[in-house]
Scaffold this motif. Structure first.
Motif, short mmCIF file in Angstrom:
data_model
loop_
_atom_site.label_atom_id
_atom_site.label_comp_id
_atom_site.label_asym_id
_atom_site.label_seq_id
_atom_site.Cartn_x
_atom_site.Cartn_y
_atom_site.Cartn_z
N GLU A 391 -16.82 0.76 5.36
CA GLU A 391 -17.54 -0.50 5.22
C GLU A 391 -18.96 -0.30 5.73
OE1 GLU A 391 -16.18 -3.66 7.76
OE2 GLU A 391 -15.30 -2.25 9.19
N THR A 392 -19.86 -1.11 5.23
CA THR A 392 -21.26 -1.05 5.64
C THR A 392 -21.52 -2.17 6.64
OG1 THR A 392 -21.90 -0.20 3.47
CG2 THR A 392 -23.65 -1.11 4.85
N ILE A 393 -22.08 -1.81 7.79
CA ILE A 393 -22.36 -2.79 8.84
C ILE A 393 -23.76 -2.57 9.39
CG2 ILE A 393 -19.91 -2.93 9.48
CD1 ILE A 393 -20.57 -1.23 11.95
N PRO A 394 -24.34 -3.57 10.07
CA PRO A 394 -25.63 -3.37 10.72
C PRO A 394 -25.53 -2.27 11.79
CG PRO A 394 -25.11 -5.70 10.56
CD PRO A 394 -23.86 -4.96 10.18
N ALA A 395 -26.55 -1.45 11.86
CA ALA A 395 -26.54 -0.35 12.82
C ALA A 395 -26.37 -0.86 14.24
CB ALA A 395 -27.82 0.47 12.69
N GLU A 396 -26.94 -2.01 14.55
CA GLU A 396 -26.87 -2.52 15.92
C GLU A 396 -25.46 -2.91 16.33
OE1 GLU A 396 -28.18 -7.11 14.80
OE2 GLU A 396 -29.59 -5.76 15.79
N LYS A 397 -24.54 -3.05 15.35
CA LYS A 397 -23.16 -3.41 15.66
C LYS A 397 -22.20 -2.22 15.51
CE LYS A 397 -23.68 -8.25 14.29
NZ LYS A 397 -23.17 -9.34 13.41
N ALA A 398 -22.78 -1.01 15.41
CA ALA A 398 -21.95 0.16 15.09
C ALA A 398 -21.46 0.92 16.32
CB ALA A 398 -22.74 1.12 14.20
N SER A 399 -21.77 0.46 17.51
CA SER A 399 -21.36 1.19 18.70
C SER A 399 -19.84 1.32 18.76
CB SER A 399 -21.86 0.49 19.97
OG SER A 399 -21.51 1.23 21.12
N GLY A 400 -19.36 2.56 18.94
CA GLY A 400 -17.94 2.83 19.02
C GLY A 400 -17.28 3.08 17.68
N ARG A 401 -18.01 2.88 16.58
CA ARG A 401 -17.45 3.10 15.25
C ARG A 401 -17.67 4.55 14.81
NH1 ARG A 401 -16.63 -1.74 12.52
NH2 ARG A 401 -15.38 -0.43 11.12
N ILE A 402 -16.88 4.99 13.84
CA ILE A 402 -16.95 6.37 13.34
C ILE A 402 -17.78 6.41 12.07
CG2 ILE A 402 -15.60 8.33 12.50
CD1 ILE A 402 -13.20 7.12 14.05
N ALA A 403 -18.78 7.28 12.05
CA ALA A 403 -19.62 7.42 10.86
C ALA A 403 -18.79 7.93 9.69
CB ALA A 403 -20.77 8.38 11.14
N ALA A 404 -18.84 7.20 8.58
CA ALA A 404 -18.06 7.59 7.40
C ALA A 404 -18.78 8.63 6.55
CB ALA A 404 -17.76 6.36 6.55
N GLU A 405 -20.06 8.77 6.77
CA GLU A 405 -20.85 9.81 6.12
C GLU A 405 -22.01 10.13 7.03
OE1 GLU A 405 -23.68 7.17 3.18
OE2 GLU A 405 -21.63 7.59 2.55
N SER A 406 -22.65 11.23 6.78
CA SER A 406 -23.74 11.64 7.65
C SER A 406 -24.93 10.70 7.51
CB SER A 406 -24.15 13.08 7.34
OG SER A 406 -23.08 13.95 7.59
#
Length: 443
Positions: A391-406
Protein backbone atom coordinates in the motif's frame (compact mmCIF):
# COMPACT_ATOMS: atom_id res chain seq x y z
CA UNK A 1 39.94 0.97 -36.97
CA UNK A 2 37.14 -0.57 -39.02
CA UNK A 3 33.42 -0.06 -38.29
CA UNK A 4 31.68 -3.27 -39.41
CA UNK A 5 28.24 -2.56 -37.91
CA UNK A 6 27.97 0.96 -39.28
CA UNK A 7 29.32 -0.08 -42.68
CA UNK A 8 26.66 -2.80 -42.98
CA UNK A 9 23.89 -0.35 -42.09
CA UNK A 10 25.24 2.21 -44.56
CA UNK A 11 25.19 -0.35 -47.38
CA UNK A 12 21.74 -1.59 -46.47
CA UNK A 13 20.29 1.91 -46.13
CA UNK A 14 21.33 2.78 -49.67
CA UNK A 15 20.73 -0.61 -51.28
CA UNK A 16 17.11 -0.21 -52.34
CA UNK A 17 16.06 -3.54 -50.80
CA UNK A 18 12.35 -4.09 -50.21
CA UNK A 19 12.10 -4.27 -46.41
CA UNK A 20 9.62 -7.09 -45.97
CA UNK A 21 10.74 -7.37 -42.35
CA UNK A 22 10.54 -5.40 -39.12
CA UNK A 23 10.49 -2.58 -38.10
CA UNK A 24 7.26 -1.15 -39.38
CA UNK A 25 8.65 2.18 -40.52
CA UNK A 26 10.49 0.37 -43.39
CA UNK A 27 13.32 2.88 -43.25
CA UNK A 28 10.99 5.79 -43.93
CA UNK A 29 9.50 8.45 -41.70
CA UNK A 30 5.81 9.36 -42.17
CA UNK A 31 6.57 13.08 -42.08
CA UNK A 32 9.49 15.38 -42.65
CA UNK A 33 11.47 15.73 -39.43
CA UNK A 34 15.01 16.28 -38.32
CA UNK A 35 15.13 12.74 -36.97
CA UNK A 36 14.18 11.21 -40.29
CA UNK A 37 17.76 10.50 -41.33
CA UNK A 38 18.03 7.83 -38.61
CA UNK A 39 15.16 5.65 -39.88
CA UNK A 40 17.00 3.95 -42.80
CA UNK A 41 19.63 2.68 -40.33
CA UNK A 42 17.15 1.22 -37.86
CA UNK A 43 16.84 -2.48 -38.70
CA UNK A 44 16.32 -5.88 -37.13
CA UNK A 45 18.41 -9.07 -37.22
CA UNK A 46 18.33 -9.69 -40.97
CA UNK A 47 20.89 -11.84 -42.80
CA UNK A 48 24.34 -10.35 -42.39
CA UNK A 49 23.36 -8.06 -39.52
CA UNK A 50 24.40 -10.56 -36.82
CA UNK A 51 22.56 -10.90 -33.49
CA UNK A 52 23.67 -9.16 -30.32
CA UNK A 53 23.34 -12.07 -27.89
CA UNK A 54 24.58 -14.73 -30.32
CA UNK A 55 27.12 -12.54 -32.10
CA UNK A 56 29.44 -14.25 -34.58
CA UNK A 57 29.63 -11.69 -37.37
CA UNK A 58 29.81 -7.89 -37.56
CA UNK A 59 28.74 -7.31 -33.94
CA UNK A 60 31.30 -9.81 -32.64
CA UNK A 61 33.96 -8.11 -34.76
CA UNK A 62 33.03 -4.70 -33.39
CA UNK A 63 33.02 -6.00 -29.81
CA UNK A 64 36.53 -7.40 -30.35
CA UNK A 65 37.61 -3.95 -31.47
CA UNK A 66 36.22 -2.51 -28.24
CA UNK A 67 37.93 -5.22 -26.19
CA UNK A 68 41.28 -4.34 -27.75
CA UNK A 69 40.76 -0.65 -27.02
CA UNK A 70 39.87 -1.24 -23.36
CA UNK A 71 42.42 -4.02 -22.81
CA UNK A 72 39.95 -6.64 -21.59
CA UNK A 73 39.59 -10.38 -21.91
CA UNK A 74 36.22 -9.67 -23.52
CA UNK A 75 33.92 -6.69 -23.99
CA UNK A 76 30.24 -7.04 -24.88
CA UNK A 77 27.76 -4.40 -26.03
CA UNK A 78 24.56 -3.59 -24.21
CA UNK A 79 21.69 -1.66 -25.77
CA UNK A 80 20.00 -1.71 -22.36
CA UNK A 81 22.47 0.48 -20.49
CA UNK A 82 24.59 -0.54 -17.52
CA UNK A 83 21.46 -1.99 -15.91
CA UNK A 84 21.62 -4.98 -18.24
CA UNK A 85 25.35 -5.36 -17.60
CA UNK A 86 24.85 -5.35 -13.83
CA UNK A 87 22.16 -8.01 -14.10
CA UNK A 88 24.47 -10.18 -16.23
CA UNK A 89 27.47 -9.73 -13.92
CA UNK A 90 25.57 -10.65 -10.78
CA UNK A 91 24.02 -13.65 -12.49
CA UNK A 92 27.47 -14.86 -13.56
CA UNK A 93 28.99 -14.53 -10.09
CA UNK A 94 26.13 -15.11 -7.67
CA UNK A 95 23.70 -17.24 -9.62
CA UNK A 96 20.33 -17.72 -7.98
CA UNK A 97 19.88 -17.05 -4.30
CA UNK A 98 23.45 -16.20 -3.25
CA UNK A 99 24.84 -13.26 -1.31
CA UNK A 100 27.40 -10.58 -2.08
CA UNK A 101 29.03 -7.62 -0.35
CA UNK A 102 27.79 -4.36 -1.84
CA UNK A 103 28.54 -0.70 -1.25
CA UNK A 104 25.33 0.95 -0.04
CA UNK A 105 25.68 3.74 -2.62
CA UNK A 106 24.70 1.24 -5.32
CA UNK A 107 22.32 1.96 -8.16
CA UNK A 108 18.73 0.72 -8.01
CA UNK A 109 19.52 -1.79 -10.78
CA UNK A 110 21.57 -3.72 -8.23
CA UNK A 111 18.58 -3.96 -5.91
CA UNK A 112 16.31 -4.90 -8.80
CA UNK A 113 18.76 -7.69 -9.64
CA UNK A 114 18.46 -8.90 -6.05
CA UNK A 115 14.68 -9.14 -6.50
CA UNK A 116 14.96 -10.95 -9.83
CA UNK A 117 17.64 -13.41 -8.70
CA UNK A 118 16.73 -13.77 -5.04
CA UNK A 119 20.08 -12.36 -3.94
CA UNK A 120 20.99 -11.17 -0.47
CA UNK A 121 22.95 -7.87 -0.48
CA UNK A 122 25.35 -7.61 2.46
CA UNK A 123 25.69 -3.87 2.87
CA UNK A 124 28.97 -2.04 3.18
CA UNK A 125 28.15 1.47 4.33
CA UNK A 126 30.48 4.20 3.05
CA UNK A 127 31.86 6.99 5.17
CA UNK A 128 29.30 9.63 4.22
CA UNK A 129 30.27 13.29 4.06
CA UNK A 130 28.55 16.64 3.45
CA UNK A 131 25.10 15.36 4.38
CA UNK A 132 24.55 13.35 1.18
CA UNK A 133 23.40 9.73 0.81
CA UNK A 134 24.47 9.46 -2.83
CA UNK A 135 28.21 9.60 -2.22
CA UNK A 136 30.58 8.18 0.36
CA UNK A 137 34.11 6.96 0.91
CA UNK A 138 34.83 3.24 0.59
CA UNK A 139 38.38 2.11 1.35
CA UNK A 140 40.32 -1.13 1.10
CA UNK A 141 40.27 -1.31 4.89
CA UNK A 142 36.48 -1.00 5.03
CA UNK A 143 36.13 -3.69 2.37
CA UNK A 144 38.43 -6.03 4.29
CA UNK A 145 36.44 -5.41 7.45
CA UNK A 146 33.21 -6.24 5.60
CA UNK A 147 34.69 -9.44 4.19
CA UNK A 148 35.62 -10.56 7.69
CA UNK A 149 32.23 -9.58 9.09
CA UNK A 150 30.26 -11.48 6.45
CA UNK A 151 32.59 -14.44 5.99
CA UNK A 152 30.09 -16.91 7.47
CA UNK A 153 27.51 -15.85 4.85
CA UNK A 154 29.83 -16.96 2.02
CA UNK A 155 29.59 -13.86 -0.16
CA UNK A 156 30.21 -14.53 -3.85
CA UNK A 157 31.87 -11.21 -4.63
CA UNK A 158 32.36 -7.58 -3.68
CA UNK A 159 30.44 -4.96 -5.67
CA UNK A 160 31.29 -1.24 -5.54
CA UNK A 161 30.37 1.91 -7.45
CA UNK A 162 33.21 4.07 -8.76
CA UNK A 163 32.98 6.86 -9.74
CA UNK A 164 29.89 7.62 -7.70
CA UNK A 165 27.32 10.23 -8.63
CA UNK A 166 29.13 13.15 -7.01
CA UNK A 167 32.39 12.13 -8.68
CA UNK A 168 34.21 10.29 -5.89
CA UNK A 169 36.68 7.66 -7.13
CA UNK A 170 37.28 4.59 -4.97
CA UNK A 171 40.80 3.15 -4.59
CA UNK A 172 39.94 0.28 -6.94
CA UNK A 173 43.48 -1.17 -7.13
CA UNK A 174 43.75 -1.46 -3.35
CA UNK A 175 40.24 -2.88 -3.04
CA UNK A 176 40.94 -5.43 -5.79
CA UNK A 177 44.05 -6.60 -3.93
CA UNK A 178 42.03 -7.13 -0.75
CA UNK A 179 39.28 -8.99 -2.63
CA UNK A 180 41.68 -11.31 -4.44
CA UNK A 181 43.62 -12.00 -1.25
CA UNK A 182 40.35 -13.27 0.19
CA UNK A 183 39.39 -15.24 -2.90
CA UNK A 184 36.57 -12.92 -4.00
CA UNK A 185 36.09 -11.33 -7.41
CA UNK A 186 35.58 -7.56 -7.57
CA UNK A 187 32.74 -6.13 -9.65
CA UNK A 188 32.60 -2.39 -10.33
CA UNK A 189 29.75 -0.20 -11.50
CA UNK A 190 31.84 2.18 -13.61
CA UNK A 191 28.81 3.66 -15.37
CA UNK A 192 30.24 7.18 -15.25
CA UNK A 193 33.82 6.23 -16.10
CA UNK A 194 34.14 4.72 -19.59
CA UNK A 195 36.57 7.50 -20.51
CA UNK A 196 38.92 6.60 -17.64
CA UNK A 197 40.58 3.92 -19.80
CA UNK A 198 41.93 6.66 -22.06
CA UNK A 199 43.55 8.91 -19.49
CA UNK A 200 47.33 9.26 -19.72
CA UNK A 201 47.51 6.72 -16.90
CA UNK A 202 44.43 4.51 -17.07
CA UNK A 203 42.05 4.78 -14.13
CA UNK A 204 39.66 2.21 -15.55
CA UNK A 205 38.60 -0.56 -13.11
CA UNK A 206 39.79 -3.34 -15.44
CA UNK A 207 43.26 -1.79 -15.58
CA UNK A 208 43.21 -1.50 -11.78
CA UNK A 209 42.35 -5.14 -11.07
CA UNK A 210 38.56 -5.46 -11.21
CA UNK A 211 37.31 -8.82 -12.51
CA UNK A 212 34.30 -7.30 -14.28
CA UNK A 213 32.78 -3.88 -14.69
CA UNK A 214 30.17 -2.00 -16.66
CA UNK A 215 30.55 1.33 -18.43
CA UNK A 216 27.61 3.42 -19.57
CA UNK A 217 29.21 4.46 -22.83
CA UNK A 218 26.48 7.04 -23.43
CA UNK A 219 27.28 8.95 -20.23
CA UNK A 220 30.77 10.14 -21.20
CA UNK A 221 31.38 9.02 -24.81
CA UNK A 222 29.65 9.98 -28.10
CA UNK A 223 27.22 7.05 -27.97
CA UNK A 224 23.42 7.06 -28.09
CA UNK A 225 21.54 6.73 -24.81
CA UNK A 226 21.32 3.09 -23.72
CA UNK A 227 24.72 2.07 -25.08
CA UNK A 228 26.94 0.37 -22.51
CA UNK A 229 29.90 -2.00 -22.22
CA UNK A 230 30.19 -5.14 -20.14
CA UNK A 231 33.91 -5.72 -19.58
CA UNK A 232 35.45 -8.94 -18.26
CA UNK A 233 39.07 -9.16 -17.17
CA UNK A 234 38.60 -12.61 -15.67
CA UNK A 235 38.34 -15.26 -18.40
CA UNK A 236 36.25 -17.64 -16.28
CA UNK A 237 33.20 -15.38 -16.46
CA UNK A 238 33.31 -14.76 -20.22
CA UNK A 239 31.39 -17.86 -21.47
CA UNK A 240 28.28 -17.05 -19.40
CA UNK A 241 27.93 -13.32 -20.01
CA UNK A 242 26.14 -13.26 -23.37
CA UNK A 243 23.73 -15.93 -22.15
CA UNK A 244 23.02 -13.87 -19.05
CA UNK A 245 22.47 -10.70 -21.05
CA UNK A 246 19.96 -12.53 -23.25
CA UNK A 247 18.03 -13.51 -20.11
CA UNK A 248 17.29 -9.89 -19.21
CA UNK A 249 17.75 -7.88 -22.40
CA UNK A 250 15.28 -7.05 -25.12
CA UNK A 251 15.16 -9.45 -28.07
CA UNK A 252 15.03 -6.32 -30.25
CA UNK A 253 18.20 -4.39 -29.32
CA UNK A 254 18.67 -1.10 -31.14
CA UNK A 255 20.99 -1.17 -34.15
CA UNK A 256 21.22 2.62 -33.91
CA UNK A 257 22.77 2.25 -30.46
CA UNK A 258 25.11 -0.51 -31.64
CA UNK A 259 26.15 1.52 -34.69
CA UNK A 260 26.98 4.49 -32.45
CA UNK A 261 29.19 2.23 -30.30
CA UNK A 262 30.83 0.86 -33.44
CA UNK A 263 31.61 4.37 -34.69
CA UNK A 264 32.84 5.30 -31.22
CA UNK A 265 35.53 2.61 -31.52
CA UNK A 266 37.05 4.46 -34.45
CA UNK A 267 37.04 7.73 -32.50
CA UNK A 268 38.57 6.07 -29.44
CA UNK A 269 41.34 4.62 -31.62
CA UNK A 270 42.13 7.88 -33.37
CA UNK A 271 41.40 11.31 -31.85
CA UNK A 272 39.79 10.64 -28.49
CA UNK A 273 42.87 10.64 -26.28
CA UNK A 274 43.99 14.09 -27.39
CA UNK A 275 40.43 15.49 -27.21
CA UNK A 276 40.01 13.99 -23.74
CA UNK A 277 43.31 15.41 -22.51
CA UNK A 278 42.24 18.88 -23.64
CA UNK A 279 38.85 18.54 -21.96
CA UNK A 280 40.37 17.27 -18.71
CA UNK A 281 42.62 20.34 -18.68
CA UNK A 282 39.66 22.65 -19.23
CA UNK A 283 37.68 21.00 -16.43
CA UNK A 284 40.70 21.22 -14.12
CA UNK A 285 41.15 24.90 -14.93
CA UNK A 286 37.45 25.53 -14.28
CA UNK A 287 37.66 23.81 -10.89
CA UNK A 288 40.66 25.93 -9.94
CA UNK A 289 38.80 29.12 -10.86
CA UNK A 290 35.79 27.99 -8.81
CA UNK A 291 37.77 26.44 -5.97
CA UNK A 292 35.64 28.25 -3.37
CA UNK A 293 32.46 26.61 -4.71
CA UNK A 294 33.35 23.08 -5.78
CA UNK A 295 34.21 19.79 -4.12
CA UNK A 296 37.94 19.00 -4.51
CA UNK A 297 39.33 15.72 -5.88
CA UNK A 298 36.34 14.61 -7.93
CA UNK A 299 36.72 12.59 -11.12
CA UNK A 300 38.33 14.43 -14.07
CA UNK A 301 35.13 15.25 -16.01
CA UNK A 302 32.80 16.26 -13.16
CA UNK A 303 32.41 19.66 -11.52
CA UNK A 304 30.54 19.17 -8.24
CA UNK A 305 29.30 22.26 -6.43
CA UNK A 306 28.87 22.10 -2.68
CA UNK A 307 25.97 24.53 -2.66
CA UNK A 308 26.02 25.18 1.08
CA UNK A 309 29.44 26.81 0.74
CA UNK A 310 27.74 29.74 -1.01
CA UNK A 311 24.60 29.85 1.11
CA UNK A 312 22.38 28.04 -1.39
CA UNK A 313 20.65 24.72 -1.60
CA UNK A 314 21.67 22.52 -4.50
CA UNK A 315 18.27 22.93 -6.17
CA UNK A 316 18.58 26.71 -5.96
CA UNK A 317 22.10 26.69 -7.37
CA UNK A 318 21.02 24.50 -10.29
CA UNK A 319 18.06 26.79 -10.96
CA UNK A 320 20.33 29.83 -11.11
CA UNK A 321 22.67 28.02 -13.50
CA UNK A 322 19.65 27.05 -15.62
CA UNK A 323 18.64 30.68 -15.82
CA UNK A 324 22.07 31.37 -17.31
CA UNK A 325 21.84 28.59 -19.90
CA UNK A 326 23.58 25.80 -17.94
CA UNK A 327 21.61 22.59 -17.33
CA UNK A 328 23.10 20.50 -14.51
CA UNK A 329 23.24 16.71 -14.52
CA UNK A 330 21.97 16.49 -10.95
CA UNK A 331 21.01 18.61 -7.97
CA UNK A 332 19.78 17.85 -4.47
CA UNK A 333 19.66 19.61 -1.12
CA UNK A 334 23.43 19.98 -0.81
CA UNK A 335 25.07 19.57 -4.23
CA UNK A 336 24.79 20.30 -7.93
CA UNK A 337 26.76 18.27 -10.45
CA UNK A 338 27.94 19.26 -13.93
CA UNK A 339 29.23 16.59 -16.34
CA UNK A 340 31.48 17.42 -19.27
CA UNK A 341 32.95 15.21 -22.00
CA UNK A 342 35.36 15.37 -24.90
CA UNK A 343 32.38 16.54 -26.97
CA UNK A 344 31.92 19.65 -24.82
CA UNK A 345 32.70 22.85 -26.72
CA UNK A 346 35.36 25.27 -25.51
CA UNK A 347 32.75 27.97 -24.96
CA UNK A 348 30.84 25.64 -22.60
CA UNK A 349 33.54 26.17 -20.00
CA UNK A 350 33.71 29.96 -20.22
CA UNK A 351 29.91 30.12 -20.15
CA UNK A 352 29.85 27.91 -17.06
CA UNK A 353 32.45 30.02 -15.30
CA UNK A 354 30.62 33.28 -15.89
CA UNK A 355 27.30 31.70 -14.83
CA UNK A 356 28.89 30.43 -11.61
CA UNK A 357 30.44 33.83 -10.95
CA UNK A 358 26.99 35.44 -11.22
CA UNK A 359 25.38 33.20 -8.62
CA UNK A 360 23.22 35.20 -6.24
CA UNK A 361 24.66 34.01 -2.94
CA UNK A 362 23.02 35.20 0.28
CA UNK A 363 25.25 36.34 3.11
CA UNK A 364 23.86 33.70 5.47
CA UNK A 365 25.96 30.51 5.48
CA UNK A 366 23.77 27.42 5.61
CA UNK A 367 24.58 24.62 8.02
CA UNK A 368 24.80 21.12 6.49
CA UNK A 369 21.78 18.93 7.27
CA UNK A 370 22.36 16.81 10.34
CA UNK A 371 21.43 13.36 9.10
CA UNK A 372 22.60 10.10 10.55
CA UNK A 373 22.83 7.20 8.13
CA UNK A 374 22.59 4.12 10.31
CA UNK A 375 22.61 0.47 9.36
CA UNK A 376 19.17 -0.60 8.23
CA UNK A 377 17.21 -3.40 9.90
CA UNK A 378 15.98 -5.99 7.41
CA UNK A 379 12.66 -7.72 8.06
CA UNK A 380 12.27 -9.49 4.69
CA UNK A 381 14.41 -10.29 1.70
CA UNK A 382 14.22 -7.81 -1.21
CA UNK A 383 12.41 -10.42 -3.29
CA UNK A 384 9.84 -11.25 -0.58
CA UNK A 385 9.11 -7.58 0.03
CA UNK A 386 8.74 -6.70 -3.64
CA UNK A 387 6.18 -9.44 -4.30
CA UNK A 388 4.23 -8.89 -1.07
CA UNK A 389 0.89 -7.08 -0.94
CA UNK A 390 1.56 -3.37 -0.66
CA UNK A 391 0.00 0.00 0.00
CA UNK A 392 1.09 3.59 -0.54
CA UNK A 393 1.20 5.80 2.55
CA UNK A 394 2.63 9.22 3.48
CA UNK A 395 6.31 8.96 4.35
CA UNK A 396 5.71 10.69 7.68
CA UNK A 397 3.46 7.78 8.75
CA UNK A 398 5.84 5.02 7.63
CA UNK A 399 7.81 4.56 10.84
CA UNK A 400 8.03 0.86 11.69
CA UNK A 401 6.70 -0.24 8.29
CA UNK A 402 8.60 -2.44 5.81
CA UNK A 403 9.59 -0.93 2.48
CA UNK A 404 7.88 -2.88 -0.30
CA UNK A 405 10.36 -1.62 -2.87
CA UNK A 406 13.57 0.32 -2.79
CA UNK A 407 13.02 4.00 -2.03
CA UNK A 408 15.65 5.84 -4.01
CA UNK A 409 16.97 9.30 -4.75
CA UNK A 410 16.27 9.43 -8.50
CA UNK A 411 18.47 10.33 -10.16
CA UNK A 412 20.82 8.71 -9.24
CA UNK A 413 18.59 5.91 -7.90
CA UNK A 414 20.58 5.39 -4.68
CA UNK A 415 18.59 3.61 -1.93
CA UNK A 416 17.51 5.42 1.20
CA UNK A 417 15.55 2.34 2.22
CA UNK A 418 15.91 -0.95 0.35
CA UNK A 419 13.04 -3.36 -0.22
CA UNK A 420 12.49 -5.43 2.92
CA UNK A 421 14.02 -2.90 5.33
CA UNK A 422 12.19 -1.29 8.24
CA UNK A 423 11.62 2.44 7.82
CA UNK A 424 12.54 4.39 10.94
CA UNK A 425 12.34 8.05 11.98
CA UNK A 426 15.83 8.80 10.68
CA UNK A 427 14.97 7.37 7.26
CA UNK A 428 11.81 9.50 7.22
CA UNK A 429 13.93 12.56 7.91
CA UNK A 430 16.17 11.71 4.95
CA UNK A 431 13.15 11.06 2.71
CA UNK A 432 11.82 14.53 3.50
CA UNK A 433 15.20 16.07 2.74
CA UNK A 434 15.01 14.56 -0.74
CA UNK A 435 11.34 15.58 -1.17
CA UNK A 436 10.02 12.02 -1.09
CA UNK A 437 6.63 12.27 0.58
CA UNK A 438 5.00 8.90 -0.19
CA UNK A 439 6.34 5.36 0.02
CA UNK A 440 5.14 1.85 -0.83
CA UNK A 441 5.13 -0.43 2.19
CA UNK A 442 4.23 -4.04 2.82
CA UNK A 443 0.55 -4.27 3.69
Amino acid sequence: MNTPVYDFLERYAGGGTVRAHMPGHKGRTPAECGFGAAFPYDITEIKGADSLYESEGIIAESEKNASALFGTAATFYSAGGSTLCIQAMLTAVCGKGGSFICGRNAHRSVLNSCVLLGLDPLWLYPDYEDGSVVSGKITAASVEKAIERYRDKNPACVFITSPDYLGRLAPVAEIAEVCHKNGLPLLVDNAHGAYLAFMEDSLHPVALGADMCCDSAHKTLPVLTGGAYLHAANERFVPELKRNMALFGSTSPSYLIMASMDLCNKYLAEDFRSDLAETVKRVSDLKKRLVHLVVPDTEPLKVTFYAYSCGLRGYQLAEQLRGNGIEAEYADETHAVLMFSASSAEEDFSKTFFAAERLMCPRILLRPPQIEITEAVRAMSPREAFFAERETIPAEKASGRIAAESVTVCPPCIPIAAAGEIIDENIIKILKMYSIFHVNVVQ
